[in-house]
Motif scaffolding. Structure first.
Motif, PDB file in Angstrom:
ATOM      1  N   GLN A   6       0.921  -1.131  -0.034  1.00 41.22           N
ATOM      2  CA  GLN A   6      -0.043  -0.036  -0.094  1.00 41.22           C
ATOM      3  C   GLN A   6       0.649   1.511   0.142  1.00 41.22           C
ATOM      4  OE1 GLN A   6      -3.923   0.077   0.920  1.00 41.22           O
ATOM      5  NE2 GLN A   6      -3.277  -1.785  -0.483  1.00 41.22           N
ATOM      6  N   HIS A   7       1.678   1.421  -0.989  1.00 38.24           N
ATOM      7  CA  HIS A   7       2.647   2.580  -1.054  1.00 38.24           C
ATOM      8  C   HIS A   7       2.183   3.612  -1.259  1.00 38.24           C
ATOM      9  CE1 HIS A   7       5.894  -0.604  -0.620  1.00 38.24           C
ATOM     10  NE2 HIS A   7       5.335  -1.047  -1.728  1.00 38.24           N
ATOM     11  N   GLN A   8       0.977   3.942  -1.654  1.00 34.92           N
ATOM     12  CA  GLN A   8       0.225   5.226  -1.829  1.00 34.92           C
ATOM     13  C   GLN A   8      -0.240   5.879  -0.447  1.00 34.92           C
ATOM     14  OE1 GLN A   8      -1.507   2.607  -1.894  1.00 34.92           O
ATOM     15  NE2 GLN A   8      -3.281   2.802  -1.213  1.00 34.92           N
ATOM     16  N   ARG A   9      -0.010   5.035   0.569  1.00 36.21           N
ATOM     17  CA  ARG A   9      -0.501   5.580   1.861  1.00 36.21           C
ATOM     18  C   ARG A   9       0.621   6.521   2.564  1.00 36.21           C
ATOM     19  NH1 ARG A   9      -5.372   3.827   3.372  1.00 36.21           N
ATOM     20  NH2 ARG A   9      -6.188   1.895   2.483  1.00 36.21           N
ATOM     21  N   LYS A  10       0.648   7.765   2.227  1.00 39.70           N
ATOM     22  CA  LYS A  10       1.534   8.579   2.570  1.00 39.70           C
ATOM     23  C   LYS A  10       1.218   9.595   3.584  1.00 39.70           C
ATOM     24  CE  LYS A  10       5.362   8.012   0.239  1.00 39.70           C
ATOM     25  NZ  LYS A  10       6.129   7.316   1.002  1.00 39.70           N
ATOM     26  N   VAL A  11       0.105   9.594   4.164  1.00 40.86           N
ATOM     27  CA  VAL A  11      -0.383  10.573   5.123  1.00 40.86           C
ATOM     28  C   VAL A  11      -0.618  10.192   6.412  1.00 40.86           C
ATOM     29  CG1 VAL A  11      -2.329  12.315   5.417  1.00 40.86           C
ATOM     30  CG2 VAL A  11      -1.368  12.100   3.001  1.00 40.86           C
ATOM     31  N   ASN A  67      -9.138   8.825   3.141  1.00 45.76           N
ATOM     32  CA  ASN A  67      -9.135   8.308   1.673  1.00 45.76           C
ATOM     33  C   ASN A  67      -7.935   7.276   1.538  1.00 45.76           C
ATOM     34  OD1 ASN A  67      -6.652   9.588   1.416  1.00 45.76           O
ATOM     35  ND2 ASN A  67      -7.776  11.663   1.063  1.00 45.76           N
ATOM     36  N   LYS A  68      -7.737   6.761   0.226  1.00 42.33           N
ATOM     37  CA  LYS A  68      -6.852   5.706   0.300  1.00 42.33           C
ATOM     38  C   LYS A  68      -5.231   5.973   0.347  1.00 42.33           C
ATOM     39  CE  LYS A  68      -6.809   5.622  -4.744  1.00 42.33           C
ATOM     40  NZ  LYS A  68      -7.672   6.722  -5.145  1.00 42.33           N
ATOM     41  N   GLU A  69      -4.949   7.596   0.531  1.00 44.32           N
ATOM     42  CA  GLU A  69      -3.794   7.897   0.856  1.00 44.32           C
ATOM     43  C   GLU A  69      -3.479   7.801   2.213  1.00 44.32           C
ATOM     44  OE1 GLU A  69      -2.488  11.452  -1.151  1.00 44.32           O
ATOM     45  OE2 GLU A  69      -2.513  10.716  -2.803  1.00 44.32           O
ATOM     46  N   LEU A  70      -4.532   7.473   3.049  1.00 41.80           N
ATOM     47  CA  LEU A  70      -4.445   7.541   4.776  1.00 41.80           C
ATOM     48  C   LEU A  70      -3.310   6.471   5.113  1.00 41.80           C
ATOM     49  CD1 LEU A  70      -5.163   8.971   7.279  1.00 41.80           C
ATOM     50  CD2 LEU A  70      -7.002   7.617   7.273  1.00 41.80           C
ATOM     51  N   ALA A  71      -2.570   6.560   5.870  1.00 39.80           N
ATOM     52  CA  ALA A  71      -1.499   5.838   6.554  1.00 39.80           C
ATOM     53  C   ALA A  71      -2.131   5.351   8.076  1.00 39.80           C
ATOM     54  CB  ALA A  71      -0.018   6.124   6.502  1.00 39.80           C
ATOM     55  N   GLY A  72      -2.443   6.417   8.744  1.00 39.58           N
ATOM     56  CA  GLY A  72      -2.875   6.262   9.853  1.00 39.58           C
ATOM     57  C   GLY A  72      -3.392   7.750  10.790  1.00 39.58           C
ATOM     58  N   ILE A  73      -3.418   7.552  11.874  1.00 42.72           N
ATOM     59  CA  ILE A  73      -3.732   8.539  12.717  1.00 42.72           C
ATOM     60  C   ILE A  73      -3.050   8.477  14.126  1.00 42.72           C
ATOM     61  CG2 ILE A  73      -5.803   7.744  13.653  1.00 42.72           C
ATOM     62  CD1 ILE A  73      -6.814  10.712  13.944  1.00 42.72           C
ATOM     63  N   MET A  74      -2.528   9.559  14.789  1.00 41.19           N
ATOM     64  CA  MET A  74      -1.803   9.418  15.909  1.00 41.19           C
ATOM     65  C   MET A  74      -2.822  10.303  17.054  1.00 41.19           C
ATOM     66  SD  MET A  74       2.234  10.130  15.006  1.00 41.19           S
ATOM     67  CE  MET A  74       2.794   9.510  16.306  1.00 41.19           C
ATOM     68  N   ILE A  75      -3.166   9.445  17.968  1.00 41.16           N
ATOM     69  CA  ILE A  75      -4.203   9.895  18.807  1.00 41.16           C
ATOM     70  C   ILE A  75      -3.553   9.960  20.291  1.00 41.16           C
ATOM     71  CG2 ILE A  75      -6.499  10.046  19.791  1.00 41.16           C
ATOM     72  CD1 ILE A  75      -7.272   8.756  17.239  1.00 41.16           C
ATOM     73  N   THR A  76      -3.514  11.079  20.925  1.00 41.89           N
ATOM     74  CA  THR A  76      -3.247  10.961  22.315  1.00 41.89           C
ATOM     75  C   THR A  76      -4.706  10.869  23.170  1.00 41.89           C
ATOM     76  OG1 THR A  76      -1.205  12.491  21.961  1.00 41.89           O
ATOM     77  CG2 THR A  76      -1.912  12.241  24.334  1.00 41.89           C
TER      78      THR A  76
END
Lengths: 410, 484
Positions: free
Chosen positions: B155-160, B203-212
């Motif tokens: 999933q190399h397009q996941r850049k964000v 969207n499909k560029e999403l790699a993940g989210i960092m949540i505290t």
């Protein structure tokens, strides 16, 4: 444990908040996931836990009990008792990061002294307040070099004489940085390939950093002046990962024109502690100070004209620059830096050199004796510093097993 | 006025003085080769007592937890139990070389194994690595693990990487180190993640989210389940920044709330000392999906015990590990301290920590909101954020209040963070402070609020009661002097 309120005080506080049970404070937590049942033992008294920890400790064989010939980046040295006495002062160990300089001069000045001692030991103009360990200090040297060349050079040459754990760590840190690759051009097969001269021909216009270790992983001491010259001619930076005890005797990397000097500070008064916490030191030429990551302490004056110290050049750091920061590091090994400063102050020039000299003598004595035993060959070339590699007539692990049966950690 | 500056260790040096003793060498006869030898080493020369007195005098210039309240939001400056200092100094832990054969370090390996288990259980996850040296390195590992998983799945397009605008600075810095583009997510009026804004970025560029969690406003995000579900639905993974885990011990499992991987700061949550800025320790825990990427070495049970023989432990690195992030196995003696603390607390003690941390924070918040603006006025968990914006004292800034608190004998709260509250003071009392200390602190804060109106110069020139006044930080950066 460690919660001071009496029941009456707790009830008074609940009333002041306007609730009748503490549970009410957690209503924002989805109900079906609130208060999971932790499958852990109930708490025990301090005394019982102490006995339990003593039992666990007893299941280990310590380097105090039998002779230890292990090195490879962690070394047992004599530590003056005053070191632990000072770092056990809760004024130091229970203090926070010195962001409030008015009430943190103890920590700040001791870091300033640490920086000075490291700069003098390495022959560099500036040092930071420390990194996690020797491995991450090497990785940060790689990042500095890539930033220094603003992404125009993508290659980092890493000597096969660099501790393999440090090489591994550099790869982990550097592989995802945009448009860069950390290269390790030599495999550690033949010990003859470790010489700095063998790196020279690999340096090209794409090389941002040449990373070497002194003494190298096999204990060998090299003249690397030709390497530094060749690297600088091609516009590359040179980082030297150095053993701080060896530096007490060795020509300083600064005098050899190195741009960055890093290393593992554990030998400066820290016990082996099964691998940590240790201390990464990091020193640079003046021109690279603003590109160095990690905390830096600088001298200044306060509103009353008194000399004092502050964390400075913070605009490089993550809490200010966020994604454009030089690194995500936000701590330093504060107490370990203090340990090193106290150790170096106690030892002074004479003590540091005496420790290094004794290490050198003892290693060479052991090597002479071992080389006389049939089937063993010393493969590290001379001069080596305080460790050396031996080729054994049978697999090395079998030698180690037999040594252990004789009460020796080989 | 008396000058409180301490001379440097170099100022105190006197040629020929000596502070060390070593055994005589019994194997003389090897001379260090002169062509490699250095000429000089400008180190100080002092007696042992000189050194001890110098550093003792310096220590007296430090504020520290054993002296008083340290209400630093997000830093969890709680009491550091003395028993942990004692156990961490046992020879059986300090006198171990990291490369000893595993059969000679079974105690150390058991401790690592058991601590991995305890930390997994507290988070609800299945696996744990204790290697990371600090919280920031734990974050780095977690985000690298997410990146490694996407790479493995091609999933190399996941850049964000999405990062709420209330996040710590390490989050964006970490994402950048892992090659990600950072995109902020807004906070809504109740202090939660703004779901509409989040939806527009999934969207499909999403790699993940960092949540505290709780977030840096001290609030438990009421949208957490929806937010993590949205990220998962678009193929992203959820990272948990464990800086505020003191609030969730025994309260909730991050695994239940949709997180995939998280780090702990052992020096915050499990009360290992901050050491004036380190060493900390930053364990990473994760679910089965990400387990193959954990940084090694990790401790495992190789042979189960019998009634005569204890189990046998060894070290391994997972198959698709992100690689080494430091030498050896983590900050071992910091781990010993955390383990000691956790064994004393046990399951029941852990939940009490979170409960009383929340009780103390809410008690302070209710009292202080009478005199200080509270931008997000709802039940907090372990900390809360004030905004120093008084109409009748418009020139007073958060910094002034913070500095004035030192004159009352307190360490100031975290200020100017989180960035979404402009003149923020972020207050975290922790569970180990008693009611009397909190009441005295409230009094001091009220008296400062009073002075802000009637004697503002008391704030602006503060601190005046401390051994040092405000430092000239501009001079420090301009006339750079980093060595003596």
């Amino acid at each position: 444990m460690y919660i001071p309120h009496s029941e009456a005080e707790r009830d008074e506080m609940l009333a002041a908040i306007g609730i009748d049970k503490i549970d009410a404070l957690f209503e924002a937590v989805p109900e079906k996931f609130r208060f999971p049942n932790l499958r852990l033992d109930p708490g025990r008294s301090e005394y019982e836990v102490e006995l339990e920890l003593k039992d666990i400790a007893k299941a280990n064989l310590t380097v105090d009990e039998i002779p230890c010939f292990l090195g490879a980046g962690a070394y047992k040295h004599i530590i003056p008792a005053a070191v632990d006495a000072i770092i056990s002062r809760s004024e130091f160990y229970t203090a926070y990061t010195p962001y409030q300089p008015e009430i943190s001069q103890g920590t700040l000045q001791s870091i300033f002294e640490f920086q000075t001692l490291i700069a003098r030991l390495t022959g560099m103009e500036a040092a930071n307040a420390s990194h996690y360990d020797g491995a991450t200090a090497c990785a940060e040297a790689g990042i500095l070099a890539l930033h220094h060349h603003r992404g125009k050079r993508s290659k980092i040459l890493v000597s096969a004489g660099l501790n393999p754990m440090y090489r591994s760590t550099m790869r982990t840190y550097l592989q995802d940085l945009d448009g860069t690759k950390a290269e390790s051009p030599q495999v550690m097969k033949k010990i003859s390939e470790v010489s700095p001269d063998s790196l020279i021909e690999a340096i090209d216009e794409d090389t941002s950093l040449v990373m070497i270790q002194v003494p190298d992983f096999f204990g060998q001491i090299w003249d690397y002046s030709a390497l530094v010259k060749a690297a600088h001619e091609k516009g590359a930076l040179v980082a030297v990962c150095a053993n701080p005890i060896a530096l007490a005797l060795l020509k300083s990397p600064g005098s050899m024109d190195a741009d960055i000097v890093v290393g593992e500070g554990q030998p400066l008064g820290m016990p082996l502690s099964f691998g940590g916490p240790y201390l990464g030191f990091f020193a640079v030429r003046k021109e690279l100070v603003r590109k160095m990551s990690g905390r830096i302490v600088g001298e200044t004056v306060d509103a009353r004209g008194q000399r004092g110290y502050v964390l400075t050049l913070t605009a490089r750091e993550q809490h200010i620059r966020r994604e454009k920061a030089t690194s995500n590091i936000c701590s330093n090994q504060g107490l370990n830096a203090l340990t090193a400063a106290v150790y170096m102050s106690l030892m002074g020039k004479k003590g540091m050199q005496e420790v290094a000299q004794q290490c050198y003598e003892k290693a060479h004595y052991a090597a002479r004796k071992i080389s006389k035993i049939r089937g063993y060959k010393i493969v590290s070339h001379t001069p080596f510093f305080h460790e050396f590699a031996v080729r054994c007539p049978i697999p090395a692990f079998e030698v180690d097993e037999m040594l252990l049966n004789h009460g020796i950690l080989g | 006025m008396r000058n409180n500056s301490e001379p440097t260790i170099f100022d105190l040096s006197s040629v020929g003085r000596n502070g060390y003793q070593l055994p005589e060498s019994d194997v003389r006869g090897s001379e260090f080769p002169t062509e490699f030898a250095r000429e000089d080493l400008a180190f100080p020369e002092l007696s042992e007592q000189d050194v001890v007195r110098h550093y003792s005098r310096l220590s007296a210039l430090n504020y520290h937890v054993d002296k008083g309240l340290y209400p630093l939001g997000s830093c969890t400056m709680k009491y550091n139990p003395k028993i942990s200092e004692k156990t961490a100094r046992l020879d059986g832990f300090t006198q171990l070389h990291p490369l000893q054969p595993t059969e000679t370090v079974q105690g150390a390996l058991f401790l690592i194994y058991d601590l991995q288990h305890i930390l997994s259980e507290i988070s609800g996850f299945t696996a744990c690595s204790l290697v990371p040296a600090a919280g920031a390195q734990g974050e780095f590992c977690g985000v690298k693990m997410i990146a490694a998983h996407h790479a493995y799945k091609k999933q190399h397009q996941r850049k964000v990487m999405l990062i709420p605008d209330s996040a710590h600075g390490t989050n964006p810095a970490t994402s950048a180190m892992c090659g990600y583009e950072c995109m902020p997510v807004k906070t809504d009026s109740r202090g939660n993640i703004d779901l509409e804004d989040l939806a527009s970025k999934c969207n499909k560029e999403l790699a993940g989210i960092m949540i505290t969690l709780p977030n840096t406003l001290g609030l438990f995000d009421e949208n957490i389940l929806k937010a993590t579900a949205m990220v998962h639905k678009s193929g992203g993974l959820v990272y948990g920044d464990g800086a505020n885990m003191n609030a969730l011990l025994g309260i909730a499992w991050l695994s239940d709330l949709g997180f995939d991987v998280m780090h702990y700061n052992l020096h915050k949550t499990f009360s290992t000392p901050h050491g004036g800025g380190g060493p900390g320790a930053g364990a990473v825990c994760c679910n089965r999906l990400l387990e193959p990427y954990l940084p090694g070495p990790i401790c495992e049970m190789i042979e189960e015990g019998t009634k005569d023989e204890p189990p046998f432990y060894g070290l391994y690195s997972p198959e698709r590990t992100i690689g080494m992030v430091k030498a050896f196995y983590g900050h071992f003696t910091v781990l010993v301290r955390a383990y000691t603390y956790l064994r004393v607390l046990g399951a029941n003690g852990l939940r009490r920590v979170a409960e009383y941390a929340a009780l103390n924070a809410n008690y302070l918040m209710q009292a202080l909101k009478k005199t200080y603006p509270l931008p997000y006025d709802r039940t907090c968990i372990h900390e809360f954020v004030l905004d120093i914006k008084w109409e009748d004292a418009p020139d007073i800034r958060a910094l002034d209040v913070a500095k004035r608190l030192m004159d009352f004998g307190y360490h100031p709260p975290t200020n100017y963070f989180p960035l979404i509250v402009h003149e923020s003071l972020m207050i975290e009392p922790t569970e180990t402070e008693n009611k009397r200390t909190l009441d005295e602190f409230i009094e001091a804060m009220n008296s400062i609020a009073e002075d802000a109106r009637h004697a503002p110069e008391m704030l602006r020139k503060a601190p005046s009661e401390t051994p040092f006044g405000r430092m000239d930080e501009v001079k420090a950066a301009r006339d750079l002097k980093l060595t003596a």
